[in-house]
Write an enzyme that holds these catalytic residues in place. Structure first.
Site, PDB file in Angstrom:
ATOM      1  CG  PHE A 157      -0.246   0.493   2.494  1.00 32.31           C
ATOM      2  CD1 PHE A 157      -0.135   1.846   2.777  1.00 32.31           C
ATOM      3  CD2 PHE A 157       0.326  -0.402   3.385  1.00 32.31           C
ATOM      4  CE1 PHE A 157       0.524   2.303   3.915  1.00 32.31           C
ATOM      5  CE2 PHE A 157       0.985   0.030   4.519  1.00 32.31           C
ATOM      6  CZ  PHE A 157       1.084   1.383   4.783  1.00 32.31           C
ATOM      7  CE  LYS A 181      -2.875  -8.450  -4.407  1.00 26.59           C
ATOM      8  NZ  LYS A 181      -3.337  -7.450  -3.398  1.00 26.59           N
ATOM      9  CD  GLU A 184      -5.355  -6.193   0.387  1.00 26.70           C
ATOM     10  OE1 GLU A 184      -4.414  -5.912  -0.380  1.00 26.70           O
ATOM     11  OE2 GLU A 184      -5.317  -7.142   1.186  1.00 26.70           O
ATOM     12  CB  SER A 234       4.862  -7.373   5.644  1.00 28.42           C
ATOM     13  OG  SER A 234       3.925  -8.350   5.233  1.00 28.42           O
ATOM     14  CB  CYS A 289      10.346  -0.165   2.458  1.00 26.50           C
ATOM     15  SG  CYS A 289      10.878   0.578   0.920  1.00 26.50           S
ATOM     16  CD  GLU A 390       8.313  -3.008   8.142  1.00 28.39           C
ATOM     17  OE1 GLU A 390       7.713  -4.078   7.930  1.00 28.39           O
ATOM     18  OE2 GLU A 390       8.797  -2.306   7.240  1.00 28.39           O
TER      19      GLU A 390
HETATM   20  P1  NAD Z   1       1.465  -6.559   3.103  1.00 23.52           P
HETATM   21  O1  NAD Z   1       2.502  -7.599   3.252  1.00 23.52           O
HETATM   22  O2  NAD Z   1       0.322  -6.539   4.048  1.00 23.52           O
HETATM   23  O3  NAD Z   1       0.803  -6.632   1.633  1.00 23.52           O
HETATM   24  C1  NAD Z   1       1.589  -6.540   0.467  1.00 23.52           C
HETATM   25  C2  NAD Z   1       0.886  -7.280  -0.665  1.00 23.52           C
HETATM   26  O4  NAD Z   1       0.773  -8.661  -0.326  1.00 23.52           O
HETATM   27  C3  NAD Z   1      -0.536  -6.785  -0.934  1.00 23.52           C
HETATM   28  O5  NAD Z   1      -0.759  -6.779  -2.326  1.00 23.52           O
HETATM   29  C4  NAD Z   1      -1.410  -7.814  -0.227  1.00 23.52           C
HETATM   30  O6  NAD Z   1      -2.669  -7.970  -0.817  1.00 23.52           O
HETATM   31  C5  NAD Z   1      -0.590  -9.076  -0.351  1.00 23.52           C
HETATM   32  N1  NAD Z   1      -0.795  -9.994   0.789  1.00 23.52           N
HETATM   33  C6  NAD Z   1      -1.091  -9.651   2.073  1.00 23.52           C
HETATM   34  N2  NAD Z   1      -1.171 -10.751   2.836  1.00 23.52           N
HETATM   35  C7  NAD Z   1      -0.923 -11.808   2.037  1.00 23.52           C
HETATM   36  C8  NAD Z   1      -0.854 -13.214   2.255  1.00 23.52           C
HETATM   37  N3  NAD Z   1      -1.070 -13.760   3.441  1.00 23.52           N
HETATM   38  N4  NAD Z   1      -0.580 -14.019   1.198  1.00 23.52           N
HETATM   39  C9  NAD Z   1      -0.351 -13.499  -0.022  1.00 23.52           C
HETATM   40  N5  NAD Z   1      -0.396 -12.158  -0.282  1.00 23.52           N
HETATM   41  C10 NAD Z   1      -0.679 -11.333   0.736  1.00 23.52           C
HETATM   42  O7  NAD Z   1       2.235  -5.151   3.117  1.00 23.52           O
HETATM   43  P2  NAD Z   1       1.631  -3.686   3.179  1.00 23.52           P
HETATM   44  O8  NAD Z   1       1.125  -3.417   4.550  1.00 23.52           O
HETATM   45  O9  NAD Z   1       0.736  -3.439   2.032  1.00 23.52           O
HETATM   46  O10 NAD Z   1       2.956  -2.827   2.898  1.00 23.52           O
HETATM   47  C11 NAD Z   1       3.889  -2.505   3.878  1.00 23.52           C
HETATM   48  C12 NAD Z   1       5.028  -3.495   3.935  1.00 23.52           C
HETATM   49  O11 NAD Z   1       5.723  -3.542   2.683  1.00 23.52           O
HETATM   50  C13 NAD Z   1       6.081  -3.114   4.954  1.00 23.52           C
HETATM   51  O12 NAD Z   1       6.528  -4.270   5.609  1.00 23.52           O
HETATM   52  C14 NAD Z   1       7.177  -2.490   4.119  1.00 23.52           C
HETATM   53  O13 NAD Z   1       8.468  -2.517   4.713  1.00 23.52           O
HETATM   54  C15 NAD Z   1       7.122  -3.335   2.904  1.00 23.52           C
HETATM   55  N6  NAD Z   1       7.739  -2.660   1.775  1.00 23.52           N
HETATM   56  C16 NAD Z   1       8.989  -3.051   1.416  1.00 23.52           C
HETATM   57  C17 NAD Z   1       9.642  -2.406   0.387  1.00 23.52           C
HETATM   58  C18 NAD Z   1      11.029  -2.821  -0.012  1.00 23.52           C
HETATM   59  O14 NAD Z   1      11.521  -2.274  -0.960  1.00 23.52           O
HETATM   60  N7  NAD Z   1      11.670  -3.754   0.661  1.00 23.52           N
HETATM   61  C19 NAD Z   1       9.004  -1.368  -0.298  1.00 23.52           C
HETATM   62  C20 NAD Z   1       7.721  -0.993   0.095  1.00 23.52           C
HETATM   63  C21 NAD Z   1       7.094  -1.656   1.144  1.00 23.52           C
END
Ligand code: NAD
Length: 504
Positions: A157, A181, A184, A234, A289, A390
């Site tokens: 997000f 994808k 959401e 994450s 991030c 985090e």
């Molecule tokens: P999230 O892990 O909740 O969701 C990320 C994506 O994964 C979304 O599209 C979501 O629909 C999907 N997803 C969620 N749960 C899932 C599951 N159980 N199985 C399969 N897919 C699933 O992350 P968020 O809250 O949207 O974003 C923040 C996180 O992203 C933080 O941990 C941040 O550090 C990380 N991030 C990392 C970088 C990087 O470059 N390393 C960059 C941006 C964000």
């Protein structure tokens, strides 16, 4: 986010074959404006059948697109760049409405994505292979890079425009077709990008948007027609995506979470360090991030820095992202706000000094927004959850250490290794740090060291699962595969059977 309660708002749809997908959704989720708490749209949650339909569209578009000349593919990218430039503010407004970040920050996000598009415009040059003449008598070898097929991007997000643009411009310019994808929590930016790509002349089916949650992601992972997964999430999700998709034989890059340290040596310019720490910790309400969440103060640096931080924090304005006076916006969801507030309570209970408590923040006229103000802890220790985990919110921890060696040991012991910064005027110390620290991206007097599009972006350890970083030449390599061709033109000197291995 809950199952829908606001039937009056216009719902989003998946984007398939260059158009809105009119298949009725079985399940819709509310998407909120985090500054007001209002429902602004509803997003469909893909079923397995939806995923299969979208992947089929991307597969059908593949032969035509990969055979489209390199020049024409690059021209579409150039046209998309023009679209983005012309509609940057519109896209930034969509980002602010659903994510909450302030408009200027959203404009910055779009700009960083645009830079990857500009990089991808150079694909005819970037994709070139190598050629060696006369490797043996009359024999040449050359290599080419070809697209993988249908590839999927799973995005978080916190950068709903930029992170997809780390992926699809390179993938598409290289001749792949793409299924995005998006998160959401703030899904509308993806649909606006799809419209811009269409207006830029991208043929139907080359770029598709599939909204959903784990159901969609897991089906993409197991789908036999998806060749590769590029994912940012994450750490638990990144680990899951990497482990399950590689087991399916797919090429995967899965970027994960972070806990970024900023080391301040006693010789640093403390005003510069304080300005940098504030921007890096509280920009986008800490939902980056590459945000700095731990300030490692060496020697007497903490005593000198802390008043400067408090002074700057007192002047920060938190408010709706679409108000020019706001410097920091809300958290993305009510759940995110509650999670951050819970971490602040854990830090207090563990004995850290809560210097500034953002939980008390109220924003006039926005009582239902998802607010936590800038928060500062001092005397944090490495056993505390606020250090180890985090938080992904506007919370900065000061950890005090005696020496450079202690600071380095702490950073290198962290589970995460996305970004790190060192603030010092000592060139020798900075050089030693960049050599010794075990982190993917390093800033020297730069708090958020995000590399430009023509370099690669990525961390180490639990911040990235896979072998390649995002964008730059790493991105080109990820979205293409190599072929090496050995050839000769028939020549009488080649005649005669020879069962031996060539001795050249
Ligand atoms: P999230 O892990 O909740 O969701 C990320 C994506 O994964 C979304 O599209 C979501 O629909 C999907 N997803 C969620 N749960 C899932 C599951 N159980 N199985 C399969 N897919 C699933 O992350 P968020 O809250 O949207 O974003 C923040 C996180 O992203 C933080 O941990 C941040 O550090 C990380 N991030 C990392 C970088 C990087 O470059 N390393 C960059 C941006 C964000």
């Amino acid at each position: 986010m809950t199952t829908t309660s606001a039937p009056s708002v216009t719902a989003l749809t998946h984007w398939v074959d260059g158009a809105r997908d009119e298949t009725p959704a079985e399940r819709l989720l509310d998407v909120h404006n985090p500054a007001t708490g209002e429902v602004v749209t509803r997003v469909p949650m893909a079923t397995v059948a939806d995923v299969d339909r979208v992947v089929a569209a991307a597969k059908a578009a593949l032969p035509g697109w990969r055979e489209t000349s390199m020049t024409k593919r690059a021209q579409v990218m150039f046209a998309f760049r023009e679209q983005l430039n012309a509609r940057k503010a519109e896209l930034a407004e969509v980002v602010t409405r659903e994510h909450g970040k302030v408009h200027e920050d959203a404009m910055g996000e779009v700009t960083r994505g645009l830079e990857v598009v500009e990089f991808a415009c150079g694909m005819p040059h970037l994709i070139k292979g190598e050629h060696a003449e006369q490797v043996s008598g009359g024999i040449d070898i050359w290599s080419i890079r070809q697209p993988l097929g249908v590839v999927a991007g799973i995005t978080p997000f916190n950068f709903p425009a930029m992170v997809p643009m780390w992926m699809f411009p390179i993938a598409i310019a290289a001749g792949n077709t793409f299924v995005l994808k998006p998160s959401e929590k703030d899904p509308s930016a993806a649909n606006l990008i799809a419209c811009m790509l269409k207006d830029a002349g991208l043929p139907p089916g080359v770029f598709n948007v599939l909204h959903g949650d784990a159901v969609a992601v897991n089906r993409l992972i197991e789908h036999p027609d998806v060749a590769a997964i590029s994912s940012v999430s994450s750490t638990p999700v990144a680990r899951h995506v990497y482990e399950t998709a590689t087991k399916q034989g797919k090429r995967v890059q899965a970027l994960g979470g972070a806990k970024n340290h900023m080391v301040v040596l006693p010789d640093a310019d403390m005003d510069l360090a304080a300005d940098a720490a504030i921007g890096a910790a509280f920009g986008s309400a800490g939902q980056r991030c590459m945000a700095v969440s731990v300030l490692v103060a060496v020697g007497d640096a903490a005593d000198r820095l802390r008043p400067k931080l408090e002074e700057r924090m007192a002047k920060l304005t938190t408010g709706p992202g679409n108000q020019a006076s706001s410097e920091m916006g809300p958290l993305v969801t009510a759940e995110a706000r509650d999670r951050v507030a819970d971490y602040v309570a854990q830090g207090e209970a563990a004995g850290a000094d809560l210097v500034v408590d953002g939980r008390t923040l109220r924003v006039d006229g926005h009582d239902d927004g998802f607010w936590v103000g800038p928060t500062l802890f001092d005397n944090v220790t490495t056993d505390m959850s606020i250090y180890r985990e985090e938080i992904f919110g506007p919370v900065l921890d000061i950890v005090r250490v005696d020496s450079y060696a202690d600071a380095l040991e702490m950073v290198n012991a962290s589970e995460y290794a996305n970004g790190v910064a060192i603030f010092t005027n000592d060139g020798g110390a900075a050089r030693r740090f960049q050599h010794e620290v075990e982190v993917g991206m390093i800033g020297i007097n730069v708090p958020v060291p995000v590399p430009m599009a023509y370099f690669s972006f990525g961390g180490w350890k639990a911040s990235l699962f896979g072998d390649t970083h995002m964008h730059g030449m790493e991105g080109v390599r990820f979205f293409t595969r190599a072929k090496a061709i050995t050839g000769r033109w028939p020549d009488p000197s080649h005649r005669g059977v020879n069962l031996g291995f060539p001795t050249n």
